[in-house]
Design a protein around this motif. Structure first.
Motif, PDB file in Angstrom:
ATOM      1  N   UNK A   1       8.703  -8.009  22.366  1.00 21.75           N
ATOM      2  CA  UNK A   1       8.994  -6.749  22.972  1.00 21.75           C
ATOM      3  C   UNK A   1       9.977  -6.921  24.067  1.00 21.75           C
ATOM      4  N   UNK A   2      10.837  -6.062  24.146  1.00 24.19           N
ATOM      5  CA  UNK A   2      11.960  -6.441  25.193  1.00 24.19           C
ATOM      6  C   UNK A   2      12.039  -4.996  26.067  1.00 24.19           C
ATOM      7  N   UNK A   3      12.091  -5.127  27.294  1.00 26.24           N
ATOM      8  CA  UNK A   3      12.264  -3.920  27.942  1.00 26.24           C
ATOM      9  C   UNK A   3      13.233  -4.120  29.339  1.00 26.24           C
ATOM     10  N   UNK A   4      13.946  -3.037  29.669  1.00 23.52           N
ATOM     11  CA  UNK A   4      14.856  -3.003  30.776  1.00 23.52           C
ATOM     12  C   UNK A   4      13.775  -1.917  31.868  1.00 23.52           C
ATOM     13  N   UNK A   5      13.632  -2.693  32.757  1.00 24.24           N
ATOM     14  CA  UNK A   5      12.707  -2.067  33.891  1.00 24.24           C
ATOM     15  C   UNK A   5      13.457  -1.873  35.233  1.00 24.24           C
ATOM     16  N   UNK A   6      13.515  -0.288  35.537  1.00 21.15           N
ATOM     17  CA  UNK A   6      14.216  -0.195  36.889  1.00 21.15           C
ATOM     18  C   UNK A   6      13.403   1.032  37.558  1.00 21.15           C
ATOM     19  N   UNK A   7      13.661   1.166  38.501  1.00 20.17           N
ATOM     20  CA  UNK A   7      12.847   2.302  39.436  1.00 20.17           C
ATOM     21  C   UNK A   7      13.487   2.934  40.557  1.00 20.17           C
ATOM     22  N   UNK A   8      12.985   3.821  41.385  1.00 23.37           N
ATOM     23  CA  UNK A   8      13.618   4.189  42.514  1.00 23.37           C
ATOM     24  C   UNK A   8      15.237   4.561  42.685  1.00 23.37           C
ATOM     25  N   UNK A   9      15.433   5.283  41.748  1.00 19.60           N
ATOM     26  CA  UNK A   9      16.924   5.641  41.716  1.00 19.60           C
ATOM     27  C   UNK A   9      17.369   6.388  42.970  1.00 19.60           C
ATOM     28  N   UNK A  10      16.449   7.343  43.396  1.00 17.12           N
ATOM     29  CA  UNK A  10      16.952   8.406  44.442  1.00 17.12           C
ATOM     30  C   UNK A  10      18.173   9.148  43.999  1.00 17.12           C
ATOM     31  N   UNK A  11      18.342   9.557  43.112  1.00 20.27           N
ATOM     32  CA  UNK A  11      19.538  10.284  42.655  1.00 20.27           C
ATOM     33  C   UNK A  11      19.633  11.466  43.909  1.00 20.27           C
ATOM     34  N   UNK A  12      20.517  11.883  44.336  1.00 20.83           N
ATOM     35  CA  UNK A  12      21.062  12.715  45.213  1.00 20.83           C
ATOM     36  C   UNK A  12      20.815  12.683  46.783  1.00 20.83           C
TER      37      UNK A  12
ATOM     38  N   UNK B   1      12.886  -7.924  30.607  1.00 19.97           N
ATOM     39  CA  UNK B   1      11.381  -8.563  30.402  1.00 19.97           C
ATOM     40  C   UNK B   1      11.257  -8.686  28.821  1.00 19.97           C
ATOM     41  N   UNK B   2      10.978 -10.157  28.455  1.00 17.63           N
ATOM     42  CA  UNK B   2      10.572 -10.441  27.112  1.00 17.63           C
ATOM     43  C   UNK B   2       8.996 -10.823  27.003  1.00 17.63           C
ATOM     44  N   UNK B   3       8.239 -10.032  26.193  1.00 15.19           N
ATOM     45  CA  UNK B   3       6.922 -10.358  26.136  1.00 15.19           C
ATOM     46  C   UNK B   3       6.723 -10.934  24.463  1.00 15.19           C
TER      47      UNK B   3
ATOM     48  N   UNK C   1       8.943 -13.265  29.955  1.00 13.89           N
ATOM     49  CA  UNK C   1      10.104 -13.982  30.403  1.00 13.89           C
ATOM     50  C   UNK C   1      10.978 -13.091  31.035  1.00 13.89           C
ATOM     51  N   UNK C   2      11.147 -13.392  32.355  1.00 15.45           N
ATOM     52  CA  UNK C   2      11.948 -12.202  33.253  1.00 15.45           C
ATOM     53  C   UNK C   2      13.257 -12.656  33.488  1.00 15.45           C
ATOM     54  N   UNK C   3      14.102 -11.869  33.231  1.00 13.27           N
ATOM     55  CA  UNK C   3      15.568 -11.972  33.764  1.00 13.27           C
ATOM     56  C   UNK C   3      15.902 -10.937  34.969  1.00 13.27           C
ATOM     57  N   UNK C   4      16.506 -11.368  35.734  1.00 19.62           N
ATOM     58  CA  UNK C   4      16.741 -10.583  37.216  1.00 19.62           C
ATOM     59  C   UNK C   4      18.328 -10.311  36.767  1.00 19.62           C
ATOM     60  N   UNK C   5      18.770  -8.939  36.581  1.00 19.90           N
ATOM     61  CA  UNK C   5      20.270  -8.653  36.127  1.00 19.90           C
ATOM     62  C   UNK C   5      20.777  -8.186  37.791  1.00 19.90           C
ATOM     63  N   UNK C   6      21.619  -8.755  38.201  1.00 18.60           N
ATOM     64  CA  UNK C   6      21.991  -8.341  39.605  1.00 18.60           C
ATOM     65  C   UNK C   6      23.033  -7.031  39.646  1.00 18.60           C
ATOM     66  N   UNK C   7      22.584  -6.182  40.127  1.00 18.10           N
ATOM     67  CA  UNK C   7      23.297  -4.901  40.353  1.00 18.10           C
ATOM     68  C   UNK C   7      24.485  -5.046  41.095  1.00 18.10           C
TER      69      UNK C   7
END
Ligand code: MN
Length: 413
Positions: A1-12, A256-258, A266-272
């Protein structure tokens, strides 16, 4: 399973009560879209604090709707799961869930009610997303956490998960032991032990704390782009943008790959890459400005060379005290030629070298902070020294009782 995980966008978010950040968020979404195309995750998780305020404007909602719909149209196979954070209105997010459900996008506003364990209902299904590649238990911000309830959700997954698929849980909480650098509004945080959030997930996709971090791992680990862990990882992806000027660390999205339940994460950090960066002038470590004129020269130079970014100025104590009354206006005027590409944080830093203790003469908080404070306890904690007759523990207990009463009333409605 592969996910992209983000949070706290604080749009606006409006920076320094003046600057809109739509273009910065659009820049973020472009990268997210690129990563979705590049890595083709099974799911995209946004763990709370979608909006910066509970009642975002029509323009802000339009931006959010447009960005998510564009992502979904381009990658309909990616399951998008969005949960409410403490900045969001749980009720408003919840109200939109049916409509988003038509596009198979999962929105979760409210957490489980306090009495779910007494009901025979299959209430768990509201919070569980089952996919061929794995399970997602989607939980929003909860002002109180009942471990039995969360465990019941994870147990429900375990019963269905006979083929050992990966299990991911989402939450928007402050977990004990996390690094909260950059948060000046976390005085009101009730933190939970990681054990309070139950057992049985392979990856806990956390939101709320803006600094990316894997719980139980040193922050220096964040320098690596890829790390392999045994299952049972709890991680804050960190916010999409620098939400305050104190967030002087790289921001990332977690890929994240599980492999299997109880297996390897396995965690990869994608730099914003942020559209506008934060700068302190002069750079930390060098002498602060000794006069307004020095600052004017430096600001002109910055506008000329960098052309874009948020700037904050540092002065020594004497220069700070002697700033002309039109100082802030003069700076704003200088920035006009950049078309607001260079943006000014008027909370100037005063460094008093002769007397480091002069800190106490400064106000307990700046106006901006005060305006952003939503919890009265924050105010009380910060000013408690001025009220020797008050006991902070008693007050916190009283507030907790009131809060619980209110919650109870709300649920009974
Ligand atoms: Mn939050």
């Amino acid at each position: 399973m592969r996910i992209l995980h983000t949070s706290d966008l604080h749009i606006g978010q409006i920076m320094y009560q003046y600057y809109e950040r739509f273009d910065e968020h659009a820049h973020f979404f472009r990268q997210l879209e690129e990563w979705c195309g590049m890595y083709n995750p099974d799911a995209l998780l946004i763990s709370g604090d979608i909006f910066d305020i509970q009642q975002p404007s029509a323009a802000v909602r339009d931006f959010f709707n447009g960005s998510i719909v564009a992502l979904h149209r381009r990658f309909p196979q990616i399951k998008i799961v969005i949960t409410a954070g403490n900045h969001d209105s749980a009720a408003r997010i919840q109200a939109d869930r049916e409509v988003w459900g038509l596009a198979d996008i999962k929105l979760i506003g409210h957490g489980p009610a306090s009495d779910v364990l007494e009901s025979e209902d299959v209430w768990q299904d509201n919070f569980i997303v089952e996919m061929p590649s794995g399970f997602i238990v989607a939980l929003p911000f909860m002002s109180s956490v009942r471990t039995e309830v969360l465990q019941s959700l994870l147990d429900s997954v375990a019963r269905r998960n006979i083929d050992g698929r990966p299990v991911v849980m989402m939450a928007h909480q402050a977990v004990t032991g996390s690094d909260i650098t950059g948060h000046n509004d976390l005085g009101n945080l009730r933190t939970f032990g990681i054990g309070d959030l139950g057992n049985g997930y392979d990856y806990l996709a956390l939101g709320h704390i803006h600094r990316p971090q894997t719980l139980g791992c040193p922050l220096s680990d964040e320098d690596d782009t890829t790390t392999t862990y045994p299952a049972g990882v709890a991680r804050y992806s960190g916010s999409a943008l620098h939400v305050s000027c104190d967030e002087q660390y790289p921001h990332t999205v977690s890929l994240v790959d599980i492999d299997t339940h109880g297996g390897t994460v396995v965690l990869q950090r994608l730099r914003i890459n942020e559209l506008r960066h934060f700068y302190v002038l002069p750079e930390k470590g060098s002498e602060p400005f000794g006069s307004a004129v020095e600052a004017y020269v430096a600001v002109d130079e910055f506008c000329d060379k960098k052309r874009s970014g948020y700037i904050r100025l540092r002065f020594d104590g004497a220069a700070f005290a002697a700033l002309p009354s039109d100082f802030i206006q003069t700076i704003y005027k200088k920035l006009e030629i950049t078309g607001n590409e260079v943006r000014f944080n008027p909370q100037t830093i005063c460094e008093n070298k002769e007397d480091e203790g002069a800190e106490s003469e400064r106000p307990v908080f700046e106006l901006v902070e005060l305006q952003q404070m939503t919890n009265p306890l924050d105010f009380i904690r910060r000013t408690i020294d001025s009220y020797p007759e008050l006991n902070i523990d008693d007050l916190e207990n009283d507030f907790r009782e009131i809060e619980e009463e209110l919650l109870k009333g709300e649920r009974e409605k």
